[in-house]
Design a protein around this motif. Structure first.
Motif, PDB file in Angstrom:
ATOM      1  N   ASP A 109      50.560  48.125  34.255  1.00 41.59           N
ATOM      2  CA  ASP A 109      49.154  47.749  34.350  1.00 41.59           C
ATOM      3  C   ASP A 109      48.820  46.924  33.113  1.00 41.59           C
ATOM      4  OD1 ASP A 109      48.491  48.936  36.767  1.00 41.59           O
ATOM      5  OD2 ASP A 109      48.192  50.887  35.835  1.00 41.59           O
ATOM      6  N   PRO A 110      47.950  45.984  33.169  1.00 39.12           N
ATOM      7  CA  PRO A 110      47.068  45.626  34.268  1.00 39.12           C
ATOM      8  C   PRO A 110      47.671  44.618  35.242  1.00 39.12           C
ATOM      9  CG  PRO A 110      46.489  44.301  32.385  1.00 39.12           C
ATOM     10  CD  PRO A 110      47.628  45.206  31.956  1.00 39.12           C
ATOM     11  N   TYR A 111      48.917  44.178  34.987  1.00 35.50           N
ATOM     12  CA  TYR A 111      49.517  43.134  35.825  1.00 35.50           C
ATOM     13  C   TYR A 111      49.580  43.549  37.295  1.00 35.50           C
ATOM     14  CZ  TYR A 111      50.900  41.513  31.236  1.00 35.50           C
ATOM     15  OH  TYR A 111      50.886  41.111  29.931  1.00 35.50           O
ATOM     16  N   LYS A 112      50.045  44.758  37.542  1.00 31.44           N
ATOM     17  CA  LYS A 112      50.172  45.246  38.919  1.00 31.44           C
ATOM     18  C   LYS A 112      48.819  45.247  39.621  1.00 31.44           C
ATOM     19  CE  LYS A 112      51.395  49.492  39.031  1.00 31.44           C
ATOM     20  NZ  LYS A 112      52.040  50.781  39.093  1.00 31.44           N
ATOM     21  N   GLU A 113      47.811  45.767  38.935  1.00 35.59           N
ATOM     22  CA  GLU A 113      46.498  45.889  39.561  1.00 35.59           C
ATOM     23  C   GLU A 113      45.849  44.524  39.770  1.00 35.59           C
ATOM     24  OE1 GLU A 113      42.438  48.515  39.254  1.00 35.59           O
ATOM     25  OE2 GLU A 113      43.967  48.747  37.726  1.00 35.59           O
ATOM     26  N   VAL A 114      45.927  43.646  38.768  1.00 32.07           N
ATOM     27  CA  VAL A 114      45.330  42.314  38.901  1.00 32.07           C
ATOM     28  C   VAL A 114      46.016  41.546  40.033  1.00 32.07           C
ATOM     29  CG1 VAL A 114      45.061  40.062  37.770  1.00 32.07           C
ATOM     30  CG2 VAL A 114      44.493  42.171  36.538  1.00 32.07           C
ATOM     31  N   PHE A 115      47.338  41.629  40.095  1.00 27.08           N
ATOM     32  CA  PHE A 115      48.076  40.937  41.149  1.00 27.08           C
ATOM     33  C   PHE A 115      47.652  41.472  42.521  1.00 27.08           C
ATOM     34  CE2 PHE A 115      51.612  39.946  43.921  1.00 27.08           C
ATOM     35  CZ  PHE A 115      51.947  38.653  43.545  1.00 27.08           C
ATOM     36  N   SER A 116      47.565  42.789  42.646  1.00 27.70           N
ATOM     37  CA  SER A 116      47.178  43.405  43.920  1.00 27.70           C
ATOM     38  C   SER A 116      45.749  43.036  44.312  1.00 27.70           C
ATOM     39  CB  SER A 116      47.306  44.925  43.843  1.00 27.70           C
ATOM     40  OG  SER A 116      48.645  45.305  43.692  1.00 27.70           O
ATOM     41  N   LEU A 117      44.845  43.027  43.348  1.00 26.51           N
ATOM     42  CA  LEU A 117      43.460  42.670  43.650  1.00 26.51           C
ATOM     43  C   LEU A 117      43.356  41.227  44.127  1.00 26.51           C
ATOM     44  CD1 LEU A 117      41.632  44.339  40.628  1.00 26.51           C
ATOM     45  CD2 LEU A 117      41.637  45.102  43.017  1.00 26.51           C
ATOM     46  N   ARG A 118      44.128  40.364  43.508  1.00 26.29           N
ATOM     47  CA  ARG A 118      44.073  38.948  43.876  1.00 26.29           C
ATOM     48  C   ARG A 118      44.711  38.706  45.241  1.00 26.29           C
ATOM     49  NH1 ARG A 118      41.328  34.307  43.499  1.00 26.29           N
ATOM     50  NH2 ARG A 118      42.734  32.550  43.664  1.00 26.29           N
ATOM     51  N   ILE A 119      45.871  39.314  45.481  1.00 30.39           N
ATOM     52  CA  ILE A 119      46.620  39.036  46.696  1.00 30.39           C
ATOM     53  C   ILE A 119      46.145  39.890  47.872  1.00 30.39           C
ATOM     54  CG2 ILE A 119      48.924  39.070  47.751  1.00 30.39           C
ATOM     55  CD1 ILE A 119      48.378  36.844  45.619  1.00 30.39           C
ATOM     56  N   PHE A 120      46.044  41.184  47.663  1.00 27.20           N
ATOM     57  CA  PHE A 120      45.724  42.077  48.772  1.00 27.20           C
ATOM     58  C   PHE A 120      44.228  42.134  49.063  1.00 27.20           C
ATOM     59  CE2 PHE A 120      49.696  44.128  47.081  1.00 27.20           C
ATOM     60  CZ  PHE A 120      50.517  43.594  48.061  1.00 27.20           C
ATOM     61  N   SER A 121      43.414  42.172  48.031  1.00 27.50           N
ATOM     62  CA  SER A 121      41.967  42.248  48.233  1.00 27.50           C
ATOM     63  C   SER A 121      41.313  40.876  48.276  1.00 27.50           C
ATOM     64  CB  SER A 121      41.317  43.072  47.123  1.00 27.50           C
ATOM     65  OG  SER A 121      41.744  44.397  47.181  1.00 27.50           O
ATOM     66  N   GLU A 122      42.073  39.853  47.907  1.00 32.80           N
ATOM     67  CA  GLU A 122      41.598  38.470  47.919  1.00 32.80           C
ATOM     68  C   GLU A 122      40.329  38.300  47.098  1.00 32.80           C
ATOM     69  OE1 GLU A 122      41.370  37.291  52.026  1.00 32.80           O
ATOM     70  OE2 GLU A 122      43.524  37.544  52.315  1.00 32.80           O
ATOM     71  N   LEU A 123      40.278  38.971  45.951  1.00 31.87           N
ATOM     72  CA  LEU A 123      39.134  38.829  45.060  1.00 31.87           C
ATOM     73  C   LEU A 123      39.294  37.581  44.204  1.00 31.87           C
ATOM     74  CD1 LEU A 123      38.598  42.477  43.739  1.00 31.87           C
ATOM     75  CD2 LEU A 123      37.446  41.335  45.622  1.00 31.87           C
ATOM     76  N   SER A 124      38.179  37.018  43.804  1.00 32.27           N
ATOM     77  CA  SER A 124      38.216  35.853  42.919  1.00 32.27           C
ATOM     78  C   SER A 124      38.575  36.330  41.512  1.00 32.27           C
ATOM     79  CB  SER A 124      36.845  35.170  42.889  1.00 32.27           C
ATOM     80  OG  SER A 124      35.903  35.982  42.215  1.00 32.27           O
ATOM     81  N   PHE A 125      38.957  35.385  40.672  1.00 31.53           N
ATOM     82  CA  PHE A 125      39.279  35.736  39.293  1.00 31.53           C
ATOM     83  C   PHE A 125      38.034  36.253  38.567  1.00 31.53           C
ATOM     84  CE2 PHE A 125      42.823  32.706  40.085  1.00 31.53           C
ATOM     85  CZ  PHE A 125      43.852  33.618  39.926  1.00 31.53           C
ATOM     86  N   ALA A 126      36.880  35.701  38.902  1.00 35.34           N
ATOM     87  CA  ALA A 126      35.634  36.169  38.284  1.00 35.34           C
ATOM     88  C   ALA A 126      35.370  37.631  38.669  1.00 35.34           C
ATOM     89  CB  ALA A 126      34.470  35.288  38.714  1.00 35.34           C
ATOM     90  N   GLU A 127      35.593  37.973  39.933  1.00 35.65           N
ATOM     91  CA  GLU A 127      35.385  39.352  40.381  1.00 35.65           C
ATOM     92  C   GLU A 127      36.385  40.298  39.712  1.00 35.65           C
ATOM     93  OE1 GLU A 127      33.636  38.693  44.878  1.00 35.65           O
ATOM     94  OE2 GLU A 127      35.774  38.381  44.535  1.00 35.65           O
TER      95      GLU A 127
END
Length: 159
Positions: A109-127
């Motif tokens: 962490d935080p790499y795993k979580e940030v990657f998952s949020l971006r790819i799986f949840s499709e959140l923006s970088f701002a979010e």
């Protein structure tokens, strides 16, 4: 704040965020419900410094961490979740997809979580930055580093 409207507008986003975190539909459903209960109870604490969606995702993340503290046994990562475009061709081969998910699971962490949020949840970088109380640039850099770490791990695995 009209919580029925907030729920109707953001419940699917919060659920997808939770699903990306835990990769278990039942747990994601429970975390989502708990998130909205906490939001209703603590609606007065919303200061408007971020979007309602980011605020809800922060609550969901904290609720998920509470869940982890109480339930240390998590389900395995399913191999059939959508993944980054760079790896699209590898997803055609389920064995390769499973290998990529195993590598992702090994990221710190935080790499795993940030990657998952971006790819799986499709959140923006701002979010994503908002969830971690960091900047959009921090989220971009962390995501980029996560991709580099995944590629490096994949290359080391092939050697």
């Amino acid at each position: 704040m009209d919580f029925e409207e907030v729920y109707n507008k953001y419940s699917q986003d919060v659920y997808m965020f939770c699903l990306a975190l835990c990769r278990n539909q039942a747990v994601a459903d429970d975390i989502t419900g708990e998130t909205f209960l906490k939001a209703i109870k603590n609606g007065h604490s919303f200061e408007g410094k971020c979007s309602v969606k980011v605020w809800l995702c922060q609550i969901a993340k904290n609720t998920y961490y509470d869940y982890l503290r109480h339930n240390s046994k998590l389900a395995e990562i399913p191999a059939d979740l959508p993944y980054e475009k760079d790896f699209e061709l590898e997803l055609l081969d389920k064995a390769a997809a499973l290998d990529i998910h195993k590598l992702l699971h090994q990221l710190p962490d935080p790499y795993k979580e940030v990657f998952s949020l971006r790819i799986f949840s499709e959140l923006s970088f701002a979010e994503i930055g908002g969830i971690f109380a960091k900047s959009e640039s921090w989220a971009r850099v962390t995501f980029h580093r996560a991709k580099l770490k995944l590629r490096e791990a994949k290359q080391n695995e092939q050697l």
